[in-house]
Design a protein around this motif. Structure first.
Motif, PDB file in Angstrom:
ATOM      1  N   LYS A   1      -0.730  -2.432  -1.605  1.00 53.25           N
ATOM      2  CA  LYS A   1      -0.202  -3.313  -2.648  1.00 53.25           C
ATOM      3  C   LYS A   1       1.308  -3.484  -2.479  1.00 53.25           C
ATOM      4  O   LYS A   1       1.830  -4.596  -2.577  1.00 53.25           O
ATOM      5  CB  LYS A   1      -0.490  -2.747  -4.038  1.00 53.25           C
ATOM      6  N   THR A   2       2.004  -2.377  -2.235  1.00 49.77           N
ATOM      7  CA  THR A   2       3.453  -2.428  -2.048  1.00 49.77           C
ATOM      8  C   THR A   2       3.804  -3.270  -0.830  1.00 49.77           C
ATOM      9  O   THR A   2       4.704  -4.111  -0.889  1.00 49.77           O
ATOM     10  CB  THR A   2       4.017  -1.001  -1.885  1.00 49.77           C
ATOM     11  N   MET A   3       3.071  -3.053   0.256  1.00 48.69           N
ATOM     12  CA  MET A   3       3.321  -3.800   1.483  1.00 48.69           C
ATOM     13  C   MET A   3       3.103  -5.290   1.248  1.00 48.69           C
ATOM     14  O   MET A   3       3.924  -6.119   1.661  1.00 48.69           O
ATOM     15  CB  MET A   3       2.404  -3.307   2.600  1.00 48.69           C
ATOM     16  N   PHE A   4       2.011  -5.664   0.572  1.00 47.74           N
ATOM     17  CA  PHE A   4       1.739  -7.071   0.307  1.00 47.74           C
ATOM     18  C   PHE A   4       2.780  -7.676  -0.628  1.00 47.74           C
ATOM     19  O   PHE A   4       3.164  -8.834  -0.478  1.00 47.74           O
ATOM     20  CB  PHE A   4       0.334  -7.273  -0.253  1.00 47.74           C
ATOM     21  N   ARG A   5       3.244  -6.894  -1.607  1.00 42.37           N
ATOM     22  CA  ARG A   5       4.295  -7.382  -2.497  1.00 42.37           C
ATOM     23  C   ARG A   5       5.562  -7.684  -1.703  1.00 42.37           C
ATOM     24  O   ARG A   5       6.185  -8.738  -1.858  1.00 42.37           O
ATOM     25  CB  ARG A   5       4.599  -6.351  -3.592  1.00 42.37           C
ATOM     26  N   GLU A   6       5.953  -6.728  -0.839  1.00 40.01           N
ATOM     27  CA  GLU A   6       7.149  -6.920  -0.026  1.00 40.01           C
ATOM     28  C   GLU A   6       6.966  -8.095   0.929  1.00 40.01           C
ATOM     29  O   GLU A   6       7.873  -8.917   1.090  1.00 40.01           O
ATOM     30  CB  GLU A   6       7.460  -5.646   0.768  1.00 40.01           C
ATOM     31  N   LEU A   7       5.799  -8.179   1.540  1.00 38.92           N
ATOM     32  CA  LEU A   7       5.509  -9.275   2.461  1.00 38.92           C
ATOM     33  C   LEU A   7       5.523 -10.609   1.721  1.00 38.92           C
ATOM     34  O   LEU A   7       6.064 -11.603   2.217  1.00 38.92           O
ATOM     35  CB  LEU A   7       4.157  -9.047   3.137  1.00 38.92           C
ATOM     36  N   SER A   8       4.972 -10.622   0.528  1.00 39.57           N
ATOM     37  CA  SER A   8       4.953 -11.835  -0.281  1.00 39.57           C
ATOM     38  C   SER A   8       6.376 -12.262  -0.629  1.00 39.57           C
ATOM     39  O   SER A   8       6.712 -13.442  -0.546  1.00 39.57           O
ATOM     40  CB  SER A   8       4.150 -11.596  -1.564  1.00 39.57           C
ATOM     41  N   ASN A   9       7.219 -11.304  -0.999  1.00 40.05           N
ATOM     42  CA  ASN A   9       8.614 -11.621  -1.316  1.00 40.05           C
ATOM     43  C   ASN A   9       9.350 -12.162  -0.095  1.00 40.05           C
ATOM     44  O   ASN A   9      10.091 -13.137  -0.196  1.00 40.05           O
ATOM     45  CB  ASN A   9       9.335 -10.385  -1.859  1.00 40.05           C
ATOM     46  N   GLU A  10       9.135 -11.520   1.054  1.00 37.32           N
ATOM     47  CA  GLU A  10       9.773 -11.990   2.282  1.00 37.32           C
ATOM     48  C   GLU A  10       9.284 -13.397   2.637  1.00 37.32           C
ATOM     49  O   GLU A  10      10.068 -14.249   3.059  1.00 37.32           O
ATOM     50  CB  GLU A  10       9.487 -11.030   3.435  1.00 37.32           C
ATOM     51  N   PHE A  11       7.977 -13.619   2.491  1.00 40.01           N
ATOM     52  CA  PHE A  11       7.398 -14.935   2.779  1.00 40.01           C
ATOM     53  C   PHE A  11       8.017 -15.995   1.872  1.00 40.01           C
ATOM     54  O   PHE A  11       8.418 -17.073   2.323  1.00 40.01           O
ATOM     55  CB  PHE A  11       5.880 -14.875   2.586  1.00 40.01           C
ATOM     56  N   GLU A  12       8.123 -15.681   0.587  1.00 37.78           N
ATOM     57  CA  GLU A  12       8.697 -16.616  -0.375  1.00 37.78           C
ATOM     58  C   GLU A  12      10.156 -16.916  -0.031  1.00 37.78           C
ATOM     59  O   GLU A  12      10.576 -18.076  -0.016  1.00 37.78           O
ATOM     60  CB  GLU A  12       8.590 -16.028  -1.782  1.00 37.78           C
ATOM     61  N   GLU A  13      10.928 -15.862   0.261  1.00 38.23           N
ATOM     62  CA  GLU A  13      12.332 -16.050   0.612  1.00 38.23           C
ATOM     63  C   GLU A  13      12.468 -16.911   1.868  1.00 38.23           C
ATOM     64  O   GLU A  13      13.321 -17.797   1.936  1.00 38.23           O
ATOM     65  CB  GLU A  13      13.014 -14.702   0.836  1.00 38.23           C
TER      66      GLU A  13
END
Length: 119
Positions: free
Chosen positions: A59-71
């Protein structure tokens, strides 16, 4: 007859010993079974803990990945908008230059068709 009674008494004692041994074996078997069950329950607990940790980590990894993707998407959008704004600015400069050139050409054409001096 006494031999028969001794045999029966002897058989009774043997049966008692056999029953005690079986009872002890059952107890040992039960203790061993309980130990095995306890080990399996420990494995279940460890596996459940591992799955829980992996789930949280995922979950943490996907959250971080999602934030990076959005940025990154925002950055790509911003860069593209800046590129197009620059293209628009260049087109306006070219258009203004073309208008100036067209105006000069029209003035030259006018002068060529309408000479100031009649010869």
């Amino acid at each position: 007859m006494q031999d028969i009674e001794e045999d029966q008494l002897s058989n009774g004692t043997v049966m008692e010993i056999t029953e005690k041994e079986q009872s002890e074996t059952n107890n040992v078997g039960s203790e061993e079974m309980e130990a095995n069950i306890s080990q399996i329950l420990e494995k279940i607990d460890r596996f459940t803990q591992l799955v829980s940790e992996l789930l949280e980590s995922g979950k943490t990894m996907f959250r971080e990945l999602s934030n990076e993707f959005e940025e990154r998407l925002f950055m790509i959008h911003k860069e593209q908008m800046e590129k197009w704004q620059e293209e628009i600015k260049e087109l306006r400069l070219i258009d203004a230059s073309n208008e100036d050139s067209n105006s000069l050409l029209n003035n030259a054409r006018y002068l060529l068709h309408n000479p100031l001096f009649d010869s």
